[in-house]
Motif scaffolding. Structure first.
Motif, mmCIF file in Angstrom:
data_model
loop_
_atom_site.group_PDB
_atom_site.id
_atom_site.type_symbol
_atom_site.label_atom_id
_atom_site.label_comp_id
_atom_site.label_asym_id
_atom_site.label_seq_id
_atom_site.Cartn_x
_atom_site.Cartn_y
_atom_site.Cartn_z
ATOM 1 N N ARG A 92 0.944 -1.116 0.121
ATOM 2 C CA ARG A 92 0.190 0.178 0.449
ATOM 3 C C ARG A 92 1.122 1.101 0.071
ATOM 4 O O ARG A 92 0.389 2.755 -0.032
ATOM 5 C CB ARG A 92 -1.631 0.051 1.273
ATOM 6 N N SER A 93 2.269 0.851 0.609
ATOM 7 C CA SER A 93 3.468 1.950 -0.161
ATOM 8 C C SER A 93 3.035 2.789 -0.922
ATOM 9 O O SER A 93 3.017 2.509 -2.146
ATOM 10 C CB SER A 93 4.786 1.855 0.739
ATOM 11 N N VAL A 94 3.116 5.017 -1.110
ATOM 12 C CA VAL A 94 3.573 4.959 -1.938
ATOM 13 C C VAL A 94 4.875 6.122 -2.880
ATOM 14 O O VAL A 94 5.196 6.033 -1.374
ATOM 15 C CB VAL A 94 2.542 6.336 -2.490
ATOM 16 N N GLN A 110 3.466 6.076 3.213
ATOM 17 C CA GLN A 110 2.165 4.950 3.471
ATOM 18 C C GLN A 110 0.653 5.908 2.914
ATOM 19 O O GLN A 110 0.450 4.406 2.143
ATOM 20 C CB GLN A 110 2.235 5.257 4.834
ATOM 21 N N SER A 111 0.676 6.965 2.388
ATOM 22 C CA SER A 111 -0.554 7.889 1.893
ATOM 23 C C SER A 111 -0.736 8.714 1.541
ATOM 24 O O SER A 111 0.533 9.662 2.598
ATOM 25 C CB SER A 111 -1.785 6.405 2.386
ATOM 26 N N ARG A 268 -13.952 8.144 -1.504
ATOM 27 C CA ARG A 268 -11.990 7.276 -0.465
ATOM 28 C C ARG A 268 -11.319 8.017 -1.463
ATOM 29 O O ARG A 268 -11.839 8.518 -3.342
ATOM 30 C CB ARG A 268 -11.509 5.979 -0.486
ATOM 31 N N ASP A 271 -5.622 8.825 -5.147
ATOM 32 C CA ASP A 271 -4.168 8.640 -6.167
ATOM 33 C C ASP A 271 -4.540 10.031 -6.595
ATOM 34 O O ASP A 271 -5.408 11.251 -6.747
ATOM 35 C CB ASP A 271 -4.336 8.188 -7.238
#
Length: 480
Positions: A92-94, A110-111, A268, A271
């Motif tokens: 889930r990391s970016v 992490q987000s 939600r 991105d």
């Protein structure tokens, strides 16, 4: 994408840049959160499983990766600042790709937590050792009254010995920020708008369904000190028969002309992405009722496509511009209620939604214990002996038609009067005892709402009239 002349493009680039500078992206780095202007976020991409080696003596340099033929060096910022021994990454990391003076640097995160309006934040200079890297790079703190986060000084970060690379796209054209979009999802449909026109994001909050309700509007939602009209994008595009009757939702706040704004209901934020004109596909007018409000459809694969909303067309849509004028400052509503004299001393509680009971209807509070248990299908829990009487207990969330959560040591049974008898209401958690300002409204879902006189995380509560609760007699609960 919209086709513009050179002068129009420059004008749009200037206005987009200044609008974006007023919005901060709050990023979760694992060790701490950090905020950066959205104009300095090129895009957010999934974190690669591994990075290619990059020669560097600086700690925290993880390596680099290729993104559409663009080499991007990546930094673990907490480790670089000597505030961590290393950030663990997951699926889930970016990677948040920063841009400053046409140079790129990625930081692993992490987000992306949320967007906030800079003017809604209070910044504070802290006394530090100004020679230390953390003091210069993340030494200024800010708060939006929901969380505290340092402000990332990208100029100071770039002045350090970090690996930077020139943005290859900059050599081909001047970046005007108009090709970066915030991608969000509502009821499984993904849509996006230019990120420079997004003022802030709103975490899951109560929806005031009795105000401004229409075919495309769910009501109003609070954003800092304002109540904003909440647009249902699926109703706007003709993908649903009417606006959603939602009680809580997240939202993104969109700028309009003359300082007007409105919120869009979202589940939600997905991105931050870049879109070029060649990415846009045709709009199927047989699916959408208002195809003129869609700039195009982007398909990334057979299972992943999203709608690019036409921001310029939205500015000319009367139904949307009318919503932008609904914006009302909360203090006005609070002052009006305060002057009306409709005040009640209430017990505030959580029954899977914020509720309030007039304190005059409350007899006592019994702590929940495991032998009390949970409700049956009718919401009845059980009867217990209390003060030489048999006290029937009902789950308040079940009475509302909500799914009860887990009961804990914070749960309680509120003993109230109902038809001159004592009845117990099992609730998830007690919140406080406060004086509330009462608001009457004509909703078929909620009879009355009340607002706290002082601002807090949760401000609106549904009033519960214990005399009219629809309790179902079960196991001789009321006759015992």
């Amino acid at each position: 994408m919209e086709i513009t002349t050179t002068n129009e493009a420059k004008s749009k680039a200037s206005s987009a840049k200044h609008a974006g500078e007023d919005t901060l992206a709050v990023i979760d780095l694992g060790e701490f959160n950090v905020a950066v202007p959205v104009t300095q976020v090129r895009e957010v991409v999934p974190c690669p499983a591994q990075f290619d080696p990059l020669p560097s003596i600086e700690q925290g340099v993880l390596g680099c990766f290729a993104l559409r033929s663009q080499i991007v060096p990546v930094l673990d910022l907490p480790q670089f600042l000597e505030l961590s021994t290393g950030t663990e990454t997951s699926e889930r990391s970016v990677v948040v790709i920063l841009t400053h003076e046409k140079m790129l640097l990625g930081i692993v995160a992490q987000s992306a937590v949320k967007l906030v309006k800079r003017t809604d934040c209070d910044a504070h200079e802290l006394r530090h050792n100004n020679r230390a890297k953390p003091s210069r790079i993340v030494g200024k703190m800010a708060t939006d009254n929901e969380m505290v986060f340092p402000l990332l000084d990208i100029k100071e970060l770039y002045s350090e010995s970090v690996p930077l690379v020139r943005d290859s796209r900059e050599a081909k054209r001047n970046l005007d920020h108009s090709d970066r979009f915030l991608l969000f999802e509502t009821d499984g449909i993904q849509m996006c708008l230019p990120i420079t026109q997004i003022e802030t994001t709103i975490p899951s909050s109560e929806v005031n369904g009795w105000s401004a309700r229409s075919e495309i509007c769910c009501g109003t939602i609070k954003s800092h000190w304002y109540e904003l009209a909440l647009l249902d994008p699926l109703a706007l595009l003709g993908l649903s028969s009417g606006s959603s009757d939602t009680k809580r939702t997240s939202a993104v706040v969109v700028r309009l002309k003359d300082g007007d704004r409105f919120a869009i209901r979202v589940d939600r934020v997905v991105d931050i992405i870049r879109i070029s004109e060649t990415d846009l596909g045709a709009v199927p007018d047989t699916i959408y009722a208002c195809p003129h409000l869609i700039q195009g459809i982007v398909s990334r694969d057979d299972q992943d496509n999203f709608v690019v909303l036409h921001y310029a067309a939205m500015l000319e849509e009367p139904r949307i511009t009318d919503l932008g004028k609904v914006s009302v400052r909360n203090t006005n509503a609070e002052d009006k209620a305060a002057n009306s004299g409709q005040h009640l001393q209430c017990l505030l509680l959580d029954a899977e939604k914020p509720c309030a009971i007039n304190l005059e209807q409350v007899i006592e509070i019994i702590p929940w214990r495991e032998d009390i248990g949970g409700p049956d299908a009718d919401g009845f829990v059980r009867s217990i002996s209390n003060r030489n009487e048999l006290l029937p207990i009902y789950c308040l969330a079940s009475i509302f038609g909500l799914q009860p959560g887990t009961f804990t040591k914070r749960s309680a049974v509120i003993v109230v009067r109902r038809n001159r008898k004592r009845v117990g209401l099992l609730i998830k958690e007690l919140i406080a005892v406060e004086m509330l300002a009462l608001y009457q409204q004509n909703s078929t879902v909620m009879n009355a709402m009340a607002r706290r006189l002082t601002r807090s995380t949760v401000n609106l509560f549904e009033m519960v009239d214990t005399e009219t609760l629809p309790l179902t007699a079960s196991s001789n609960a009321l006759s015992a």
